[in-house]
Scaffold this motif. Sequence first.
Motif, PDB file in Angstrom:
ATOM      1  N   LEU A  16      -1.388   4.240  -0.576  1.00 15.55           N
ATOM      2  CA  LEU A  16      -0.131   4.893  -1.650  1.00 15.55           C
ATOM      3  C   LEU A  16       0.211   6.151  -0.822  1.00 15.55           C
ATOM      4  O   LEU A  16       1.446   6.302  -0.737  1.00 15.55           O
ATOM      5  CB  LEU A  16      -0.739   5.312  -2.946  1.00 15.55           C
ATOM      6  N   ALA A  17      -0.658   6.928  -0.247  1.00 11.08           N
ATOM      7  CA  ALA A  17      -0.413   8.225   0.339  1.00 11.08           C
ATOM      8  C   ALA A  17       0.626   7.796   1.679  1.00 11.08           C
ATOM      9  O   ALA A  17       1.412   8.459   2.032  1.00 11.08           O
ATOM     10  CB  ALA A  17      -1.334   8.803   0.989  1.00 11.08           C
ATOM     11  N   CYS A  18       0.217   6.649   2.269  1.00 13.12           N
ATOM     12  CA  CYS A  18       1.020   6.148   3.317  1.00 13.12           C
ATOM     13  C   CYS A  18       2.357   5.966   2.900  1.00 13.12           C
ATOM     14  O   CYS A  18       3.489   6.287   3.638  1.00 13.12           O
ATOM     15  CB  CYS A  18       0.301   4.909   3.972  1.00 13.12           C
ATOM     16  N   CYS A  19       2.490   5.111   1.899  1.00 15.40           N
ATOM     17  CA  CYS A  19       4.054   4.795   1.389  1.00 15.40           C
ATOM     18  C   CYS A  19       4.813   6.227   0.843  1.00 15.40           C
ATOM     19  O   CYS A  19       5.788   6.383   1.191  1.00 15.40           O
ATOM     20  CB  CYS A  19       3.819   4.013   0.087  1.00 15.40           C
ATOM     21  N   ASN A  20       3.971   7.250   0.158  1.00 16.29           N
ATOM     22  CA  ASN A  20       4.515   8.237  -0.249  1.00 16.29           C
ATOM     23  C   ASN A  20       5.107   9.027   0.967  1.00 16.29           C
ATOM     24  O   ASN A  20       6.139   9.968   0.738  1.00 16.29           O
ATOM     25  CB  ASN A  20       3.815   9.013  -1.133  1.00 16.29           C
ATOM     26  N   ASP A  21       4.194   8.860   1.964  1.00 18.53           N
ATOM     27  CA  ASP A  21       4.440   9.776   3.062  1.00 18.53           C
ATOM     28  C   ASP A  21       5.730   9.235   3.887  1.00 18.53           C
ATOM     29  O   ASP A  21       5.929   9.660   5.174  1.00 18.53           O
ATOM     30  CB  ASP A  21       3.159  10.099   3.917  1.00 18.53           C
ATOM     31  N   ARG A  22       6.142   7.971   3.716  1.00 16.66           N
ATOM     32  CA  ARG A  22       6.908   7.414   4.571  1.00 16.66           C
ATOM     33  C   ARG A  22       6.445   6.877   5.789  1.00 16.66           C
ATOM     34  O   ARG A  22       7.279   6.697   6.757  1.00 16.66           O
ATOM     35  CB  ARG A  22       8.370   7.884   4.709  1.00 16.66           C
ATOM     36  N   HIS A  24       5.680   4.039   7.132  1.00 16.34           N
ATOM     37  CA  HIS A  24       5.961   2.629   7.183  1.00 16.34           C
ATOM     38  C   HIS A  24       5.282   1.991   8.434  1.00 16.34           C
ATOM     39  O   HIS A  24       4.688   0.829   8.310  1.00 16.34           O
ATOM     40  CB  HIS A  24       7.537   2.428   7.049  1.00 16.34           C
ATOM     41  N   ASP A  25       5.312   2.518   9.511  1.00 20.07           N
ATOM     42  CA  ASP A  25       4.765   2.043  10.791  1.00 20.07           C
ATOM     43  C   ASP A  25       3.284   1.982  10.671  1.00 20.07           C
ATOM     44  O   ASP A  25       2.622   1.272  11.545  1.00 20.07           O
ATOM     45  CB  ASP A  25       5.003   2.658  12.130  1.00 20.07           C
ATOM     46  N   GLU A  26       2.604   2.632   9.629  1.00 20.74           N
ATOM     47  CA  GLU A  26       1.084   2.426   9.486  1.00 20.74           C
ATOM     48  C   GLU A  26       0.585   1.442   8.325  1.00 20.74           C
ATOM     49  O   GLU A  26      -0.373   1.418   7.955  1.00 20.74           O
ATOM     50  CB  GLU A  26       0.401   3.673   9.177  1.00 20.74           C
ATOM     51  N   LEU A  27       1.687   0.724   7.766  1.00 20.65           N
ATOM     52  CA  LEU A  27       1.429   0.084   6.427  1.00 20.65           C
ATOM     53  C   LEU A  27       0.344  -1.119   6.963  1.00 20.65           C
ATOM     54  O   LEU A  27      -0.554  -1.631   6.254  1.00 20.65           O
ATOM     55  CB  LEU A  27       2.715  -0.497   5.737  1.00 20.65           C
ATOM     56  N   GLY A  28       0.526  -1.594   8.210  1.00 16.32           N
ATOM     57  CA  GLY A  28      -0.258  -2.608   8.715  1.00 16.32           C
ATOM     58  C   GLY A  28      -1.788  -2.342   8.664  1.00 16.32           C
ATOM     59  O   GLY A  28      -2.531  -3.104   8.948  1.00 16.32           O
ATOM     60  N   TYR A  47       7.093  -7.109   4.109  1.00 16.25           N
ATOM     61  CA  TYR A  47       6.479  -6.208   3.080  1.00 16.25           C
ATOM     62  C   TYR A  47       7.181  -4.880   3.377  1.00 16.25           C
ATOM     63  O   TYR A  47       7.503  -4.087   2.556  1.00 16.25           O
ATOM     64  CB  TYR A  47       4.811  -6.252   3.226  1.00 16.25           C
ATOM     65  N   VAL A  48       6.717  -4.424   4.811  1.00 13.00           N
ATOM     66  CA  VAL A  48       7.234  -3.200   5.235  1.00 13.00           C
ATOM     67  C   VAL A  48       8.786  -2.880   4.837  1.00 13.00           C
ATOM     68  O   VAL A  48       9.235  -2.002   4.509  1.00 13.00           O
ATOM     69  CB  VAL A  48       6.867  -3.033   6.642  1.00 13.00           C
ATOM     70  N   VAL A  51       9.109  -1.969   1.178  1.00 17.31           N
ATOM     71  CA  VAL A  51       8.992  -0.573   0.910  1.00 17.31           C
ATOM     72  C   VAL A  51       9.963   0.675   1.592  1.00 17.31           C
ATOM     73  O   VAL A  51      10.452   1.256   0.892  1.00 17.31           O
ATOM     74  CB  VAL A  51       7.369  -0.313   1.554  1.00 17.31           C
ATOM     75  N   ALA A  52      10.597   0.067   2.788  1.00 17.41           N
ATOM     76  CA  ALA A  52      11.390   0.824   3.345  1.00 17.41           C
ATOM     77  C   ALA A  52      12.819   0.854   2.553  1.00 17.41           C
ATOM     78  O   ALA A  52      13.485   1.804   2.489  1.00 17.41           O
ATOM     79  CB  ALA A  52      11.618   0.506   5.167  1.00 17.41           C
ATOM     80  N   ALA A  53      13.070  -0.317   1.962  1.00 22.24           N
ATOM     81  CA  ALA A  53      14.365  -0.560   1.199  1.00 22.24           C
ATOM     82  C   ALA A  53      14.356   0.648   0.118  1.00 22.24           C
ATOM     83  O   ALA A  53      15.509   1.152  -0.357  1.00 22.24           O
ATOM     84  CB  ALA A  53      14.644  -1.889   0.771  1.00 22.24           C
ATOM     85  N   ILE A  54      13.196   0.725  -0.687  1.00 24.23           N
ATOM     86  CA  ILE A  54      13.037   1.671  -1.683  1.00 24.23           C
ATOM     87  C   ILE A  54      13.262   3.173  -1.253  1.00 24.23           C
ATOM     88  O   ILE A  54      14.112   3.950  -2.049  1.00 24.23           O
ATOM     89  CB  ILE A  54      11.483   1.430  -2.554  1.00 24.23           C
ATOM     90  N   THR A  55      12.586   3.530  -0.195  1.00 27.06           N
ATOM     91  CA  THR A  55      12.575   4.839   0.251  1.00 27.06           C
ATOM     92  C   THR A  55      13.816   5.219   1.042  1.00 27.06           C
ATOM     93  O   THR A  55      14.280   6.251   1.288  1.00 27.06           O
ATOM     94  CB  THR A  55      11.364   5.143   1.406  1.00 27.06           C
ATOM     95  N   THR A  56      14.741   4.145   1.209  1.00 28.50           N
ATOM     96  CA  THR A  56      15.933   4.380   2.000  1.00 28.50           C
ATOM     97  C   THR A  56      17.063   4.738   0.783  1.00 28.50           C
ATOM     98  O   THR A  56      17.656   5.454   0.903  1.00 28.50           O
ATOM     99  CB  THR A  56      16.563   3.081   2.781  1.00 28.50           C
ATOM    100  N   GLY A  57      16.824   3.593  -0.169  1.00 21.91           N
ATOM    101  CA  GLY A  57      17.628   3.890  -1.291  1.00 21.91           C
ATOM    102  C   GLY A  57      17.446   5.125  -2.034  1.00 21.91           C
ATOM    103  O   GLY A  57      18.275   5.832  -2.808  1.00 21.91           O
ATOM    104  N   PHE A  58      16.048   5.618  -2.400  1.00 17.81           N
ATOM    105  CA  PHE A  58      15.601   6.822  -2.957  1.00 17.81           C
ATOM    106  C   PHE A  58      14.632   7.571  -1.879  1.00 17.81           C
ATOM    107  O   PHE A  58      13.525   7.694  -2.103  1.00 17.81           O
ATOM    108  CB  PHE A  58      14.750   6.135  -4.105  1.00 17.81           C
ATOM    109  N   PRO A  59      15.401   8.405  -1.249  1.00 19.02           N
ATOM    110  CA  PRO A  59      14.902   8.993  -0.196  1.00 19.02           C
ATOM    111  C   PRO A  59      13.578  10.044  -0.564  1.00 19.02           C
ATOM    112  O   PRO A  59      12.453  10.371  -0.081  1.00 19.02           O
ATOM    113  CB  PRO A  59      15.711   9.968   0.586  1.00 19.02           C
TER     114      PRO A  59
END
Length: 131
Positions: A16-22, A24-28, A47-48, A51-59
Amino acid sequence: MGPSRAELLDVYQRYLACCNDRRHDELGDFVAADVTGSGPVDGLAAYVEGVAAITTGFPDYRWEPQQVLVDGDTVAVRLRGRGTHRGTFDGIPATGRAVDVQELVVYRFRDGRIVGCWGDLFPVLRDALAN
């Protein structure tokens, strides 16, 4: 014997910290290459992309766990998500609207990675933007 509750919670919190910190390249590190889920396409790349679609739409989007349940290799989480719609999300151009939504996600883990993820965030966000 599978991972302990504490081990699964640790992996989930780091994910979750990885997602919140953006990061994305570490999600694997947390998601298996053959992950399946609620999206139309399976696999780590999809999957990546989700997640990126969410953080792009809602930075400024942040996931905050409200309740976490662990049962064997499965983690169910009720999340609160907040952010501002400043980019295109799921074909919807930026509206500048702030969202504050609840999401329910069920994850299945194998060998310390997420192999299954079923959630309702995309429809929840679409509904929040429509209202």
